[in-house]
Scaffold this motif. Structure first.
Motif, mmCIF file in Angstrom:
data_model
loop_
_atom_site.group_PDB
_atom_site.id
_atom_site.type_symbol
_atom_site.label_atom_id
_atom_site.label_comp_id
_atom_site.label_asym_id
_atom_site.label_seq_id
_atom_site.Cartn_x
_atom_site.Cartn_y
_atom_site.Cartn_z
ATOM 1 N N VAL A 79 1.423 -0.918 -0.070
ATOM 2 C CA VAL A 79 -0.126 -0.230 -0.090
ATOM 3 C C VAL A 79 0.506 1.270 0.343
ATOM 4 N N GLY A 80 2.150 1.548 1.467
ATOM 5 C CA GLY A 80 2.876 2.587 1.141
ATOM 6 C C GLY A 80 3.764 2.389 -0.270
ATOM 7 N N LEU A 81 3.680 1.602 -1.176
ATOM 8 C CA LEU A 81 5.018 1.370 -1.784
ATOM 9 C C LEU A 81 4.438 1.352 -3.187
ATOM 10 N N ALA A 82 3.735 0.796 -3.814
ATOM 11 C CA ALA A 82 2.707 1.550 -5.094
ATOM 12 C C ALA A 82 3.019 1.456 -6.569
ATOM 13 N N ASP A 83 4.794 0.914 -6.798
ATOM 14 C CA ASP A 83 5.124 1.184 -7.756
ATOM 15 C C ASP A 83 5.367 0.667 -8.708
ATOM 16 N N VAL A 110 -2.575 0.499 5.592
ATOM 17 C CA VAL A 110 -2.149 2.057 6.020
ATOM 18 C C VAL A 110 -0.375 0.973 6.386
ATOM 19 N N GLY A 111 0.399 2.260 5.149
ATOM 20 C CA GLY A 111 1.686 1.478 4.927
ATOM 21 C C GLY A 111 2.604 2.768 4.656
ATOM 22 N N MET A 112 3.814 2.151 4.525
ATOM 23 C CA MET A 112 4.711 3.219 4.583
ATOM 24 C C MET A 112 6.229 3.022 3.507
ATOM 25 N N ALA A 113 6.990 3.548 3.133
ATOM 26 C CA ALA A 113 7.770 2.456 2.007
ATOM 27 C C ALA A 113 9.151 3.718 2.123
ATOM 28 N N MET A 114 10.225 3.090 2.359
ATOM 29 C CA MET A 114 11.440 4.746 1.285
ATOM 30 C C MET A 114 11.866 2.859 0.688
ATOM 31 N N GLU A 115 13.277 4.129 0.041
ATOM 32 C CA GLU A 115 13.959 3.777 -0.446
ATOM 33 C C GLU A 115 16.199 4.743 -0.645
ATOM 34 N N ILE A 116 17.060 3.887 -0.291
ATOM 35 C CA ILE A 116 17.853 4.447 0.230
ATOM 36 C C ILE A 116 18.879 4.030 -0.521
ATOM 37 N N GLU A 117 19.301 4.816 -1.670
ATOM 38 C CA GLU A 117 20.161 4.867 -2.789
ATOM 39 C C GLU A 117 20.129 4.493 -4.100
#
Length: 310
Positions: A50-54, A227-234
């Motif tokens: 849900v937080g990524l959705a890409d 609910v969700g969240m995502a992060m991308e590192i470098e």
């Protein structure tokens, strides 16, 4: 820095939900095609999507992500299970809109009388048809001048679910999910290593007809929130967390050692701890994904996807 701090606080809160997941009540559901996910990548990531959705799986998990989708994608997935059970899906996304179908087939189980004579068969088949769309505020002329217009998107997906089995259990129904996604594709101030940050939410069955059974019984469907969240590192590692109103908790990690190869791991608490691993290749227009999901009681299963993006 405030955005980074808010993200870290929210990340810790969701991580706490994941770690506390062992306290979630155990339960079991009859499998429905609408509960088996879409594609293979999201499955490998523990369905923390849900937080990524890409990618095209956003159609099912969070169609607001389609607001950032460029080009077109068609993906076909297949999963074979024990005892002749199978499931799969076909999804296509063109720009900001998409459509798909997913199915689950238990197969035909012979029915015998007390003497062992075959007198009939029992079957269970479920299908879900999806149509969805997403857009960013920047795509809407009347709202394009608002703050965060490039970063905030909304989506809708309509679902028609149909189950075929013995008459009392045969049913169908319509529902609509409404979703949102906040996505920042620029490095955070003070934390340049974080190249993307996103938060997503979905209201499941916001509008829904009751499931109507051929026996005459009807069943209302509850509106729930994910609910969700995502992060991308470098541009190398993606971490995604999610909690749902089921309740379930999900965690997914994706590592790209080279741009064309992705290695994935996921874990979720859904009445039991379920973990998954997978990999993906993206060479030119060709996309290939594979995932293995291990359930402590139901054993392991493998899903593969083949498609193209252009």
């Amino acid at each position: 820095m405030r955005a980074a701090l808010a993200f870290l606080v929210a990340l810790c809160a969701l991580a706490g939900c994941v770690l506390a997941g062992s306290g979630f009540p155990t339960y079991s559901n009859v499998l429905s095609a609408s509960e088996l996910g879409l594609g293979t990548r999201a499955i490998a990531l523990g369905e923390a999507f849900v937080g990524l959705a890409d990618d095209q799986a956003a159609l099912a998990y969070n169609p607001a992500g389609l607001g950032w989708f460029h080009g077109s994608s068609v993906i076909l997935s297949r999963e074979q299970r024990e005892l002749g059970m199978s499931c799969g899906d076909l999804a296509a996304v063109f720009g900001r809109v998409g459509a798909g179908v997913a199915y689950f087939d238990f197969g035909d189980v012979p029915e015998a009388d007390q003497y062992g004579n075959i007198v009939g068969s029992f079957s269970y088949r479920s299908r879900v048809f999806l149509v969805g769309a997403g857009a960013r505020l920047a795509d809407l002329p009347a709202l394009s001048g608002m703050r965060f217009a490039e970063s905030l998107g909304f989506g809708l997906v309509g679902k028609y679910v149909a189950t075929d089995t013995n008459k009392p259990g045969t049913c169908s129904g319509l529902s609509v999910d409404a979703t949102a996604l906040f996505r920042c594709d620029t490095p955070l101030s003070g934390i340049p290593q974080i190249s993307r940050l996103s938060f997503g939410g979905a209201l499941r069955n916001l509008l829904a007809t009751p499931l109507a059974y051929e026996s005459g019984h009807s069943e209302h469907r509850q509106t729930t929130a994910d609910v969700g969240m995502a992060m991308e590192i470098e541009d190398k590692v993606r971490i995604s967390l999610e909690v749902t109103g089921a309740p379930t908790a999900h965690l997914g990690v994706e590592w790209l050692p080279v741009p064309s190869l992705a290695l994935r791991f996921g874990i979720k608490q859904d009445g039991a701890w379920i973990w998954s691993i997978g990999a993906g290749l993206h060479i030119g227009w060709l996309v290939f994904d594979i995932a293995t999901v291990n359930h402590p009681y139901l054993g392991s299963r493998m899903r593969v996807s083949l498609g193209s993006s252009w």
